[in-house]
Design a protein around this motif. Structure first.
Motif, PDB file in Angstrom:
ATOM      1  N   LYS A   1       6.899   7.068   9.579  1.00  0.00           N
ATOM      2  CA  LYS A   1       5.145   7.931  10.058  1.00  0.00           C
ATOM      3  C   LYS A   1       4.902   7.719   8.921  1.00  0.00           C
ATOM      4  N   LEU A   2       4.453   7.145   8.388  1.00  0.00           N
ATOM      5  CA  LEU A   2       2.865   6.606   7.568  1.00  0.00           C
ATOM      6  C   LEU A   2       2.718   5.594   8.456  1.00  0.00           C
TER       7      LEU A   2
ATOM      8  N   THR B   1       2.449  -3.385  18.977  1.00  0.00           N
ATOM      9  CA  THR B   1       2.989  -2.721  20.360  1.00  0.00           C
ATOM     10  C   THR B   1       4.253  -2.971  19.263  1.00  0.00           C
ATOM     11  N   ALA B   2       4.593  -3.986  18.444  1.00  0.00           N
ATOM     12  CA  ALA B   2       6.328  -3.648  17.972  1.00  0.00           C
ATOM     13  C   ALA B   2       6.112  -2.324  17.168  1.00  0.00           C
ATOM     14  N   VAL B   3       5.330  -2.165  16.068  1.00  0.00           N
ATOM     15  CA  VAL B   3       5.449  -1.137  16.053  1.00  0.00           C
ATOM     16  C   VAL B   3       5.211   0.358  17.045  1.00  0.00           C
TER      17      VAL B   3
ATOM     18  N   ARG C   1      -4.737   4.581  13.810  1.00  0.00           N
ATOM     19  CA  ARG C   1      -6.148   4.634  13.198  1.00  0.00           C
ATOM     20  C   ARG C   1      -6.597   3.008  13.726  1.00  0.00           C
ATOM     21  N   VAL C   2      -5.022   2.377  12.949  1.00  0.00           N
ATOM     22  CA  VAL C   2      -5.786   0.527  13.373  1.00  0.00           C
ATOM     23  C   VAL C   2      -5.998   0.306  15.068  1.00  0.00           C
ATOM     24  N   ILE C   3      -5.656   0.995  15.636  1.00  0.00           N
ATOM     25  CA  ILE C   3      -5.876   1.485  17.163  1.00  0.00           C
ATOM     26  C   ILE C   3      -6.710   1.640  17.385  1.00  0.00           C
ATOM     27  N   GLY C   4      -7.079   3.049  17.128  1.00  0.00           N
ATOM     28  CA  GLY C   4      -8.156   3.782  17.703  1.00  0.00           C
ATOM     29  C   GLY C   4     -10.042   3.397  17.157  1.00  0.00           C
ATOM     30  N   PHE C   5      -9.401   1.823  15.553  1.00  0.00           N
ATOM     31  CA  PHE C   5     -10.862   1.389  15.455  1.00  0.00           C
ATOM     32  C   PHE C   5     -11.218  -0.205  16.063  1.00  0.00           C
TER      33      PHE C   5
ATOM     34  N   TYR D   1       1.316  -1.309   0.189  1.00  0.00           N
ATOM     35  CA  TYR D   1      -0.159  -0.083  -0.243  1.00  0.00           C
ATOM     36  C   TYR D   1       0.660   1.360  -0.060  1.00  0.00           C
ATOM     37  N   GLY D   2       1.645   0.954  -0.235  1.00  0.00           N
ATOM     38  CA  GLY D   2       3.057   2.228  -0.155  1.00  0.00           C
ATOM     39  C   GLY D   2       3.736   2.822   0.822  1.00  0.00           C
ATOM     40  N   LEU D   3       3.012   1.822   1.621  1.00  0.00           N
ATOM     41  CA  LEU D   3       3.295   2.482   3.566  1.00  0.00           C
ATOM     42  C   LEU D   3       5.725   1.806   3.986  1.00  0.00           C
TER      43      LEU D   3
END
Length: 85
Positions: free
Chosen positions: A38-39, A79-81, A46-50, A32-34
């Motif tokens: 920072k991205l 947590t690794a990120v 966003r995933v954590i928020g969801f 996905y180009g990530l």
């Protein structure tokens, strides 16, 4: 939009399918180009928020087995990120 989705998703998909999509996305961030850290951090948040909102609004979706899968995913990926434990 997250709240509306969580209130209606059971009419067109399953919790397992949603979770599989999240895991697949996380396993293929470079597709996905990530590649920028920072991205990756932004998408992680966003995933954590969801996931947080999903647990808050649809706590009955999280039976023991599903909760174990979620816990393993979060400990291994999120947590690794973020660098937290």
């Amino acid at each position: 939009y997250t709240t509306c989705f969580l209130c209606t998703y059971t009419s067109f998909t399953t919790k397992t399918e949603i979770f599989d999509h999240i895991r697949s996305f996380y396993g293929n961030l470079s597709q996905y180009g990530l590649s920028d850290p920072k991205l990756i951090e932004v998408w992680s948040l966003r995933v954590i928020g969801f996931l947080r909102k999903w647990i808050q609004l649809c706590f009955s979706d999280f039976d023991t087995d599903f909760l174990k899968q979620l816990t393993v995913f979060v400990e291994k990926n999120i947590t690794a990120v973020s660098g937290e434990r």
